[in-house]
Design a protein around this motif. Structure first.
Motif, short mmCIF file in Angstrom:
data_model
loop_
_atom_site.label_atom_id
_atom_site.label_comp_id
_atom_site.label_asym_id
_atom_site.label_seq_id
_atom_site.Cartn_x
_atom_site.Cartn_y
_atom_site.Cartn_z
N TRP A 26 0.74 -1.27 -0.05
CA TRP A 26 0.13 -0.10 -0.12
C TRP A 26 1.00 1.10 0.00
N ARG A 27 2.24 1.13 0.49
CA ARG A 27 2.97 2.55 0.75
C ARG A 27 3.10 3.21 -0.61
N PRO A 28 3.31 2.81 -2.02
CA PRO A 28 3.43 3.56 -2.89
C PRO A 28 2.05 4.53 -3.19
N SER A 32 2.00 8.49 -3.04
CA SER A 32 1.28 9.28 -4.25
C SER A 32 0.27 10.01 -3.93
N ILE A 33 -0.43 9.72 -2.98
CA ILE A 33 -1.62 10.90 -2.38
C ILE A 33 -0.93 11.78 -1.66
N VAL A 34 -0.04 11.50 -0.80
CA VAL A 34 0.80 12.80 -0.06
C VAL A 34 1.52 13.58 -0.91
N SER A 35 2.05 12.91 -2.09
CA SER A 35 2.75 13.71 -2.87
C SER A 35 1.71 14.93 -3.45
N ALA A 36 0.61 14.16 -4.19
CA ALA A 36 -0.24 15.20 -4.61
C ALA A 36 -0.61 16.34 -3.72
N PHE A 37 -0.81 16.26 -2.41
CA PHE A 37 -1.16 17.10 -1.27
C PHE A 37 -0.11 18.08 -1.21
N VAL A 44 -6.21 14.94 -5.85
CA VAL A 44 -5.46 14.18 -6.48
C VAL A 44 -6.08 13.90 -7.97
N ASP A 45 -5.90 15.13 -8.68
CA ASP A 45 -6.45 15.17 -9.70
C ASP A 45 -5.75 14.23 -10.85
N LEU A 46 -4.55 14.05 -10.61
CA LEU A 46 -3.99 13.04 -11.76
C LEU A 46 -4.15 11.79 -11.51
N GLY A 47 -4.95 11.61 -10.50
CA GLY A 47 -5.51 10.12 -10.08
C GLY A 47 -4.39 9.02 -9.61
N GLU A 71 2.19 24.94 8.64
CA GLU A 71 3.51 24.16 8.10
C GLU A 71 3.43 23.85 6.53
N THR A 72 4.46 23.62 5.91
CA THR A 72 4.35 23.15 4.58
C THR A 72 4.61 21.64 4.48
N LEU A 73 3.67 20.94 3.82
CA LEU A 73 3.66 19.20 3.79
C LEU A 73 4.70 19.08 2.86
N ILE A 74 5.34 17.92 3.10
CA ILE A 74 6.23 17.43 2.22
C ILE A 74 6.19 15.90 1.89
N GLU A 75 6.76 15.57 0.96
CA GLU A 75 6.36 13.88 0.58
C GLU A 75 6.99 13.12 1.90
N LEU A 76 6.34 11.92 1.89
CA LEU A 76 6.52 11.02 2.75
C LEU A 76 7.92 10.47 2.77
#
Length: 132
Positions: A26-28, A32-37, A44-47, A71-76
């Protein structure tokens, strides 16, 4: 269980008594979700394959919560999997992903999601972002 990409993972456990680490399969998807956020794409418009559409109400809640957090959210980073968990709820898994920010590293915010099984694999539903 096989996901939508044909990958199987025997480490997806249905345990109603214990919180378990988020399965590696599930991690990828969560990355991807958090990367969009992190790019302020809260719907998550690109789906992302297997992720249910995020409603505008939920996207607005996520946007407002992150903005209010200040704060600025970053990728996981890889470290997030040391503390993020899931638990089987009888018909689905509830998942809590620790979120990270530029200023804090691991923040107090989490991504709450639900994961279900379907005939084609796992289905991911973003529930909300919040501080527990």
């Amino acid at each position: 269980m096989t996901d939508l990409n044909g990958i199987s993972d025997v480490s997806v456990v249905k345990d109603e008594e214990h919180e378990l680490p988020v399965p590696s399969i599930w991690r990828p998807v969560f990355r991807s979700i958090v990367s969009a956020f992190a790019k302020q794409d809260y719907q998550v418009d690109l789906g992302v394959l297997g992720v249910l559409p995020i409603t505008s109400d939920t996207a607005n809640q996520i946007d407002e919560y992150i903005q209010d957090y200040g704060e600025t959210l970053i990728e996981l980073p890889e470290d997030t999997w040391e503390t993020s968990v899931c638990i089987w709820m009888g018909t689905r898994w509830d998942v809590l992903i620790d979120l990270w920010t530029e200023g804090e590293g691991r923040s107090d915010m989490i991504l709450s999601a639900k994961v279900s099984e379907s005939s084609s694999g796992f289905v991911f539903e973003v529930y909300m972002v919040y501080v527990p």
